[in-house]
Design a protein around this motif. Sequence first.
Motif, PDB file in Angstrom:
ATOM      1  N   ARG A  79      24.941   6.045  31.907  1.00  0.00           N
ATOM      2  CA  ARG A  79      25.206   6.067  33.358  1.00  0.00           C
ATOM      3  C   ARG A  79      26.035   7.010  33.405  1.00  0.00           C
ATOM      4  O   ARG A  79      27.136   7.397  32.653  1.00  0.00           O
ATOM      5  CB  ARG A  79      26.195   4.762  33.456  1.00  0.00           C
ATOM      6  CG  ARG A  79      26.668   4.629  35.109  1.00  0.00           C
ATOM      7  CD  ARG A  79      27.436   3.495  35.044  1.00  0.00           C
ATOM      8  NE  ARG A  79      27.670   3.240  36.559  1.00  0.00           N
ATOM      9  CZ  ARG A  79      28.669   2.022  36.957  1.00  0.00           C
ATOM     10  NH1 ARG A  79      28.977   1.018  36.307  1.00  0.00           N
ATOM     11  NH2 ARG A  79      28.776   2.080  38.119  1.00  0.00           N
ATOM     12  N   ILE A  80      25.683   7.924  34.414  1.00  0.00           N
ATOM     13  CA  ILE A  80      26.301   9.330  34.728  1.00  0.00           C
ATOM     14  C   ILE A  80      26.915   9.410  36.246  1.00  0.00           C
ATOM     15  O   ILE A  80      27.502  10.422  36.653  1.00  0.00           O
ATOM     16  CB  ILE A  80      25.195  10.666  34.702  1.00  0.00           C
ATOM     17  CG1 ILE A  80      23.911  10.107  35.493  1.00  0.00           C
ATOM     18  CG2 ILE A  80      24.623  10.500  33.421  1.00  0.00           C
ATOM     19  CD1 ILE A  80      22.963  11.391  35.722  1.00  0.00           C
ATOM     20  N   GLY A  81      26.855   8.350  36.726  1.00  0.00           N
ATOM     21  CA  GLY A  81      27.522   8.236  38.256  1.00  0.00           C
ATOM     22  C   GLY A  81      27.686   6.922  38.647  1.00  0.00           C
ATOM     23  O   GLY A  81      27.434   5.846  37.938  1.00  0.00           O
ATOM     24  N   GLU A  82      28.190   6.444  39.785  1.00  0.00           N
ATOM     25  CA  GLU A  82      28.644   5.283  40.483  1.00  0.00           C
ATOM     26  C   GLU A  82      27.191   4.477  40.404  1.00  0.00           C
ATOM     27  O   GLU A  82      27.106   3.433  39.929  1.00  0.00           O
ATOM     28  CB  GLU A  82      29.403   5.144  41.646  1.00  0.00           C
ATOM     29  CG  GLU A  82      30.464   5.908  41.494  1.00  0.00           C
ATOM     30  CD  GLU A  82      31.615   5.134  40.895  1.00  0.00           C
ATOM     31  OE1 GLU A  82      31.528   4.005  40.624  1.00  0.00           O
ATOM     32  OE2 GLU A  82      32.626   5.490  40.228  1.00  0.00           O
ATOM     33  N   ARG A  83      25.987   5.125  40.746  1.00  0.00           N
ATOM     34  CA  ARG A  83      24.947   4.285  40.950  1.00  0.00           C
ATOM     35  C   ARG A  83      23.620   5.226  40.305  1.00  0.00           C
ATOM     36  O   ARG A  83      22.504   4.824  40.934  1.00  0.00           O
ATOM     37  CB  ARG A  83      24.738   4.055  42.501  1.00  0.00           C
ATOM     38  CG  ARG A  83      25.634   3.282  43.096  1.00  0.00           C
ATOM     39  CD  ARG A  83      25.729   3.104  44.596  1.00  0.00           C
ATOM     40  NE  ARG A  83      26.371   2.237  45.234  1.00  0.00           N
ATOM     41  CZ  ARG A  83      27.779   2.597  45.555  1.00  0.00           C
ATOM     42  NH1 ARG A  83      27.884   4.128  45.304  1.00  0.00           N
ATOM     43  NH2 ARG A  83      28.585   2.168  46.051  1.00  0.00           N
ATOM     44  N   SER A  84      23.875   6.051  39.313  1.00  0.00           N
ATOM     45  CA  SER A  84      22.738   6.943  38.863  1.00  0.00           C
ATOM     46  C   SER A  84      22.835   6.756  37.428  1.00  0.00           C
ATOM     47  O   SER A  84      24.054   6.696  36.477  1.00  0.00           O
ATOM     48  CB  SER A  84      23.247   8.567  39.257  1.00  0.00           C
ATOM     49  OG  SER A  84      23.226   8.515  40.669  1.00  0.00           O
ATOM     50  N   PHE A  85      21.639   6.818  36.823  1.00  0.00           N
ATOM     51  CA  PHE A  85      21.415   6.425  35.426  1.00  0.00           C
ATOM     52  C   PHE A  85      20.335   7.592  34.986  1.00  0.00           C
ATOM     53  O   PHE A  85      19.581   7.896  35.594  1.00  0.00           O
ATOM     54  CB  PHE A  85      20.989   4.991  34.950  1.00  0.00           C
ATOM     55  CG  PHE A  85      21.573   4.163  35.431  1.00  0.00           C
ATOM     56  CD1 PHE A  85      22.787   3.662  34.419  1.00  0.00           C
ATOM     57  CD2 PHE A  85      21.985   3.389  36.642  1.00  0.00           C
ATOM     58  CE1 PHE A  85      23.442   2.450  34.994  1.00  0.00           C
ATOM     59  CE2 PHE A  85      22.561   2.439  37.243  1.00  0.00           C
ATOM     60  CZ  PHE A  85      23.519   2.132  36.046  1.00  0.00           C
ATOM     61  N   ALA A  86      20.368   7.917  33.510  1.00  0.00           N
ATOM     62  CA  ALA A  86      19.659   8.795  33.102  1.00  0.00           C
ATOM     63  C   ALA A  86      18.984   8.165  31.968  1.00  0.00           C
ATOM     64  O   ALA A  86      19.460   7.407  31.013  1.00  0.00           O
ATOM     65  CB  ALA A  86      20.272  10.094  32.458  1.00  0.00           C
ATOM     66  N   PHE A  87      17.633   8.468  31.711  1.00  0.00           N
ATOM     67  CA  PHE A  87      16.730   7.703  30.713  1.00  0.00           C
ATOM     68  C   PHE A  87      16.290   9.003  30.120  1.00  0.00           C
ATOM     69  O   PHE A  87      15.637   9.809  30.257  1.00  0.00           O
ATOM     70  CB  PHE A  87      15.618   6.943  31.182  1.00  0.00           C
ATOM     71  CG  PHE A  87      15.914   5.741  32.105  1.00  0.00           C
ATOM     72  CD1 PHE A  87      16.092   4.481  31.563  1.00  0.00           C
ATOM     73  CD2 PHE A  87      16.514   5.971  33.363  1.00  0.00           C
ATOM     74  CE1 PHE A  87      16.583   3.384  32.699  1.00  0.00           C
ATOM     75  CE2 PHE A  87      16.642   4.951  34.207  1.00  0.00           C
ATOM     76  CZ  PHE A  87      16.826   3.606  33.667  1.00  0.00           C
ATOM     77  N   ASP A 103      26.077  -2.687  45.789  1.00  0.00           N
ATOM     78  CA  ASP A 103      27.404  -3.028  45.561  1.00  0.00           C
ATOM     79  C   ASP A 103      27.747  -3.086  44.225  1.00  0.00           C
ATOM     80  O   ASP A 103      26.989  -2.745  43.240  1.00  0.00           O
ATOM     81  CB  ASP A 103      27.588  -4.321  46.136  1.00  0.00           C
ATOM     82  CG  ASP A 103      26.724  -5.374  45.503  1.00  0.00           C
ATOM     83  OD1 ASP A 103      26.847  -5.687  44.170  1.00  0.00           O
ATOM     84  OD2 ASP A 103      26.114  -6.182  46.502  1.00  0.00           O
ATOM     85  N   GLU A 104      28.910  -3.032  43.870  1.00  0.00           N
ATOM     86  CA  GLU A 104      29.477  -2.848  42.465  1.00  0.00           C
ATOM     87  C   GLU A 104      28.931  -3.988  41.559  1.00  0.00           C
ATOM     88  O   GLU A 104      28.492  -3.848  40.460  1.00  0.00           O
ATOM     89  CB  GLU A 104      30.886  -2.916  42.335  1.00  0.00           C
ATOM     90  CG  GLU A 104      31.661  -1.366  42.820  1.00  0.00           C
ATOM     91  CD  GLU A 104      33.011  -1.293  42.534  1.00  0.00           C
ATOM     92  OE1 GLU A 104      33.554  -2.248  41.899  1.00  0.00           O
ATOM     93  OE2 GLU A 104      33.716  -0.570  43.086  1.00  0.00           O
ATOM     94  N   ASP A 105      28.907  -5.061  42.061  1.00  0.00           N
ATOM     95  CA  ASP A 105      28.395  -6.391  41.210  1.00  0.00           C
ATOM     96  C   ASP A 105      27.030  -6.297  40.734  1.00  0.00           C
ATOM     97  O   ASP A 105      26.687  -6.430  39.757  1.00  0.00           O
ATOM     98  CB  ASP A 105      28.501  -7.770  42.044  1.00  0.00           C
ATOM     99  CG  ASP A 105      29.828  -8.199  42.016  1.00  0.00           C
ATOM    100  OD1 ASP A 105      30.757  -7.573  41.507  1.00  0.00           O
ATOM    101  OD2 ASP A 105      30.249  -8.963  43.067  1.00  0.00           O
ATOM    102  N   THR A 106      26.230  -5.586  41.556  1.00  0.00           N
ATOM    103  CA  THR A 106      25.057  -5.360  41.246  1.00  0.00           C
ATOM    104  C   THR A 106      24.687  -4.354  40.337  1.00  0.00           C
ATOM    105  O   THR A 106      23.869  -4.384  39.146  1.00  0.00           O
ATOM    106  CB  THR A 106      23.868  -4.988  42.509  1.00  0.00           C
ATOM    107  OG1 THR A 106      24.148  -6.121  43.532  1.00  0.00           O
ATOM    108  CG2 THR A 106      22.366  -4.748  42.137  1.00  0.00           C
ATOM    109  N   VAL A 107      25.252  -3.155  40.266  1.00  0.00           N
ATOM    110  CA  VAL A 107      25.424  -2.078  39.297  1.00  0.00           C
ATOM    111  C   VAL A 107      25.877  -2.588  37.995  1.00  0.00           C
ATOM    112  O   VAL A 107      25.352  -2.469  36.864  1.00  0.00           O
ATOM    113  CB  VAL A 107      26.042  -0.972  39.667  1.00  0.00           C
ATOM    114  CG1 VAL A 107      26.087   0.222  38.656  1.00  0.00           C
ATOM    115  CG2 VAL A 107      25.810  -0.568  40.995  1.00  0.00           C
TER     116      VAL A 107
END
Length: 283
Positions: A79-87, A103-107
């Motif tokens: 997880r590299i950001g509030e809503r961003s991920f790297a694989f 929203d935060e709950d979903t993340v």
Amino acid sequence: MSGTRIEHPHGTVTEIFSFQYSRLIVMTMGRGAEQLVPAWRVGNFVVNLYVQAITHIMMTTCCVGDFQWPVSRDSLVIRIGERSFAFVMLGLMYGLQLHEDCDEDTVDTLERVFIKFSDYANLLDDGAKGYPYSEYELAYWATVRPVVERIARVKLGKNWRLMEGNEAASLSKVLRTSATTKTVSNAMVAGFLKPMHVDSFVVRMPDRRKRYTDSEKVFSSISAITDVVNSLEGFWKITPGDRQALEDADREDGSVNTSRIKLWKLNKLGLAFVLRQKSKLLG
């Protein structure tokens, strides 16, 4: 966020996460200038869990639209950001962005999925905030990519290598990875992938409060996919690295709580079987 469980002749497919309005970014690797494909796919992001009934082997896959890729306990999700991920896989790196209205709950729900089914890290926990660009600007990925690569080199060690070749070769690997993920996961629940096609082995990983599935389940290794992709590209052999994994499993580490966990991969018979099924990809 979670959806249906579908029964197949030899297993089940369960949707364990779904969210609309997601964007997949492909970061191709090679010597020379860094390459970005800023919007490889845009659409619904889904995480599916495939479980074979007889053997209890399982595989977790992600998809945006028609494009799929695997997630495993020996592949990195960061997880590299509030809503961003790297694989990060062998020679590949993808970026995923959930829509800014997520929203935060979903993340948090998605984060729990990754904690359970991948080798997960959260840079936000380490205070790595405040990149000079918004998550939704293209320059953001060029900024965070070196950070992700450094983590990959540290965690994957000698197994980490940059993809060689040009952008076309990189994208070809991306497409083969998607096609192979579909073939292997579907073969599991359709009954085409037999117990004689797979080998299991044990690795030692951080305990993470035992956030695993039942002990009888066997997680897929990332090599269940990368061995096939590498073979399709001309390397007719199984990728090395399992010997090291077995050695690590026997090495005690008193600094952290660890648990033994089962992984599975294709053996030579299984690799040959899948390659026959996917021989059309050689073109």
